[in-house]
Design a protein around this motif. Structure first.
Motif, mmCIF file in Angstrom:
data_model
loop_
_atom_site.group_PDB
_atom_site.id
_atom_site.type_symbol
_atom_site.label_atom_id
_atom_site.label_comp_id
_atom_site.label_asym_id
_atom_site.label_seq_id
_atom_site.Cartn_x
_atom_site.Cartn_y
_atom_site.Cartn_z
ATOM 1 N N ARG A 37 47.732 30.973 40.903
ATOM 2 C CA ARG A 37 47.742 32.017 40.440
ATOM 3 C C ARG A 37 47.188 32.051 39.312
ATOM 4 O O ARG A 37 46.354 33.208 38.720
ATOM 5 N N ALA A 38 47.364 31.355 38.124
ATOM 6 C CA ALA A 38 46.862 31.407 37.360
ATOM 7 C C ALA A 38 45.885 30.481 36.968
ATOM 8 O O ALA A 38 44.695 32.129 36.235
ATOM 9 N N ASN A 39 44.866 30.083 38.319
ATOM 10 C CA ASN A 39 43.405 30.566 38.166
ATOM 11 C C ASN A 39 42.786 31.294 38.286
ATOM 12 O O ASN A 39 41.666 31.732 37.755
ATOM 13 N N LEU A 40 43.565 32.247 39.979
ATOM 14 C CA LEU A 40 42.932 33.578 39.720
ATOM 15 C C LEU A 40 42.736 34.424 38.293
ATOM 16 O O LEU A 40 41.856 35.434 38.737
ATOM 17 N N ILE A 41 43.948 34.268 37.958
ATOM 18 C CA ILE A 41 44.071 35.465 37.133
ATOM 19 C C ILE A 41 43.206 34.644 35.432
ATOM 20 O O ILE A 41 42.024 36.214 35.383
ATOM 21 N N ALA A 42 42.530 33.668 35.679
ATOM 22 C CA ALA A 42 41.584 33.657 34.638
ATOM 23 C C ALA A 42 40.244 33.687 35.394
ATOM 24 O O ALA A 42 40.122 34.528 34.451
ATOM 25 N N VAL A 43 39.915 33.468 36.262
ATOM 26 C CA VAL A 43 38.751 34.200 36.710
ATOM 27 C C VAL A 43 38.382 35.916 37.183
ATOM 28 O O VAL A 43 36.901 35.633 36.022
ATOM 29 N N ARG A 44 39.938 35.985 37.301
ATOM 30 C CA ARG A 44 39.787 37.461 36.980
ATOM 31 C C ARG A 44 39.681 38.362 35.599
ATOM 32 O O ARG A 44 38.265 39.321 35.505
ATOM 33 N N GLU A 45 39.952 37.352 35.162
ATOM 34 C CA GLU A 45 39.710 37.958 33.385
ATOM 35 C C GLU A 45 37.976 37.486 33.086
ATOM 36 O O GLU A 45 37.607 38.213 31.961
ATOM 37 N N SER A 46 37.975 36.408 33.443
ATOM 38 C CA SER A 46 37.175 36.116 33.013
ATOM 39 C C SER A 46 35.385 37.402 33.017
ATOM 40 O O SER A 46 34.021 36.607 32.654
ATOM 41 N N ARG A 47 35.163 37.585 34.172
ATOM 42 C CA ARG A 47 35.146 38.660 34.979
ATOM 43 C C ARG A 47 34.204 39.600 34.419
ATOM 44 O O ARG A 47 34.167 40.442 34.572
ATOM 45 N N ARG A 48 36.090 39.744 33.549
ATOM 46 C CA ARG A 48 36.035 41.666 32.826
ATOM 47 C C ARG A 48 34.821 41.665 32.248
ATOM 48 O O ARG A 48 34.389 43.198 31.881
ATOM 49 N N PRO A 49 34.245 41.402 30.911
ATOM 50 C CA PRO A 49 33.015 41.589 30.806
ATOM 51 C C PRO A 49 31.604 41.755 31.351
ATOM 52 O O PRO A 49 31.050 42.535 30.969
ATOM 53 N N LEU A 50 31.548 41.212 32.259
ATOM 54 C CA LEU A 50 30.383 41.125 33.224
ATOM 55 C C LEU A 50 30.316 42.370 33.885
ATOM 56 O O LEU A 50 29.311 42.929 34.053
ATOM 57 N N ARG A 51 31.955 42.718 34.654
ATOM 58 C CA ARG A 51 32.029 43.992 34.981
ATOM 59 C C ARG A 51 32.013 44.943 33.749
ATOM 60 O O ARG A 51 31.466 46.091 34.800
ATOM 61 N N LEU A 52 32.376 44.629 32.774
ATOM 62 C CA LEU A 52 32.534 46.115 32.386
ATOM 63 C C LEU A 52 30.400 46.352 31.423
ATOM 64 O O LEU A 52 30.095 47.052 31.610
#
Length: 104
Positions: A37-52
């Protein structure tokens, strides 16, 4: 026939060891689930700037497309070649970000 329940110290130690191993397995399973679960959250949060950045590219491109006709009549844009170049640039910008897992 009476049952003779001679419980030796080694039997008690074996039972305690079994109990500890079962509890360890349960704890390890919980830790594995928490780590996934922590790994999925980390991946999602690391992609946030790229999505922006993708969102901003889409915003700028849609603004350009919506004002293209006005810019064309004002003489700031020459012919549709600039529009097609802008489309190619936009496609390239989006492709550079790769797969961002933007599903629901």
């Amino acid at each position: 026939m009476p049952l003779d329940l001679d419980i030796k110290v080694s039997d008690v130690i074996a039972a305690i060891a079994l109990l500890i191993s079962v509890l360890s397995a349960i704890y390890a399973r919980g830790q594995r689930i928490a780590a996934e679960r922590a790994n999925l959250i980390a991946v999602r949060e690391s992609r946030r700037p790229l999505r922006l950045q993708v969102f901003q590219s889409m915003h700028h491109f849609s603004k350009y497309c919506s004002t293209y006709w006005t810019l064309y009549h004002m003489g700031e844009v020459n012919r549709s070649r600039e529009l097609t170049e802008r489309i190619d640039t936009f496609k390239w910008e989006i492709e550079q970000h790769g797969h961002l897992d933007m599903g629901p």
